[in-house]
Write an enzyme that holds these catalytic residues in place. Structure first.
Site, short mmCIF file in Angstrom:
data_model
loop_
_atom_site.label_atom_id
_atom_site.label_comp_id
_atom_site.label_asym_id
_atom_site.label_seq_id
_atom_site.Cartn_x
_atom_site.Cartn_y
_atom_site.Cartn_z
N SER A 104 122.15 14.57 -23.81
CA SER A 104 122.22 14.76 -22.13
C SER A 104 123.02 13.66 -21.76
O SER A 104 122.83 12.58 -22.06
CB SER A 104 121.15 15.18 -21.57
N TYR B 1 112.16 12.77 -18.87
CA TYR B 1 113.40 13.62 -19.39
C TYR B 1 114.09 12.49 -19.86
O TYR B 1 114.71 12.64 -21.03
CB TYR B 1 113.86 14.56 -18.56
#
Ligand code: NDP
Length: 259
Positions: free
Chosen positions: A144, A157
């Site tokens: 990501s 995250y």
């Protein structure tokens, strides 16, 4: 690309984790259309079986295997069940919560690390022998942009995705000289059905706010297209890292929203 250089997809098998929704399902559809035999895995049996049935009905080669990638014994049994594996797409993962460091739930951090990092580690370790034995393997890691920069409320995250990035980068160093390449695809804002809803534990209003006013977030198909492009480059070409964002997003913290 000459026909000679192009890796043939005939009789080649691609395993896609997290294929029960979003980017994983879209990637399975596109890799199947590109000629791969796809093996679709995720925890939800009904969903992966429905996807495999859909692909088979469309004339593609697809099988489903329900799997929790945090369960090492189950991952090893899955690896033992495969005849071959040429491409592994490590897509399963996601975010839980968006709390500041000061108040974030350590259990959320643990679960994110367990799924995104340890899960990816489990299946990569289990399939690396087959990827190598096939003579032309590809490991894809869906990290990501959160693996390359932080943002407020994202630390749990972001930390997990940074670790996933490090896993990909280190693996590439360690296996250079073997016939396996390691590709990292790092998407920015992608509007998928479940990602934000899972992050906010079913709160659809909070989830909708993630995409509010953003004219065109990336779609699962956009990311699947990127993965498929990278995987179908000639075998000697290693796309180390591909960062892909919607035009409206200049960085993790600079997102244009229409008023
Ligand atoms: P989804 O929530 O739609 O997909 C996540 C997938 O992971 C599901 O298929 C889920 O299936 C699977 N999964 C979760 N935990 C496990 C587990 N323990 N074992 C096996 N499978 C599991 O999200 P997206 O499609 O949006 O995201 C896919 C990947 O892309 C994730 O790694 C995410 O972090 C990353 N990403 C997403 C972005 C976005 O904005 N959407 C941006 C950048 C990266 P099941 O519940 O059936 O097991």
């Amino acid at each position: 690309m000459t026909a000679q250089d192009a890796p043939t997809t005939a009789a080649r098998t691609a395993v896609i984790t997290g294929a029960s929704s979003g980017i994983g399902a879209a990637t399975a559809r596109q890799l199947a259309a590109a000629g791969f035999q796809v093996v679709v895995t995720a925890r939800r049996k009904d969903r992966v079986e429905a996807l495999a049935a859909e692909l088979t009905a469309a004339g593609h080669r697809a099988t489903a295997y329900p799997l929790d990638i945090t369960d090492r014994a189950a991952v090893d049994a899955f690896a033992a069940s495969l005849d071959r594996c040429d491409v592994l797409v490590n897509n399963a993962g996601g975010a839980l919560g968006a709390d500041p460091v000061a108040t974030g739930d350590p259990e959320d951090w643990r679960r994110m690390y367990e799924t995104n990092v340890i899960g990816t580690l489990h299946i990569t370790q289990a399939l690396l022998p087959a990827l190598t034995a096939g003579g032309d393997g590809t490991v894809v890691v869906l990290s990501s942009t959160a693996g390359h920069g932080t943002y407020e409320g994202g630390a749990g995250y972001v930390a997990a995705k940074h670790a996933e990035h490090v896993l990909a980068e280190t693996l590439r160093l360690e296996i250079v000289g073997t016939p396996v390449r390691v590709i990292e695809v790092a998407p920015g804002l992608v509007k998928t059905e479940e990602f934000a809803t899972t992050r906010f534990r079913g709160d659809t209003e909070k989830a909708a706010r993630v995409y509010a006013g953003v004219a065109e977030p990336l779609t699962a198909d956009d990311v699947a297209d990127t993965v498929t492009w990278a995987v179908t480059r000639p075998s000697h070409v290693n796309i180390d890292l591909l960062v892909v964002r919607p035009r409206a997003q200049a960085s993790n913290t600079k997102l244009h929203r229409e008023q």
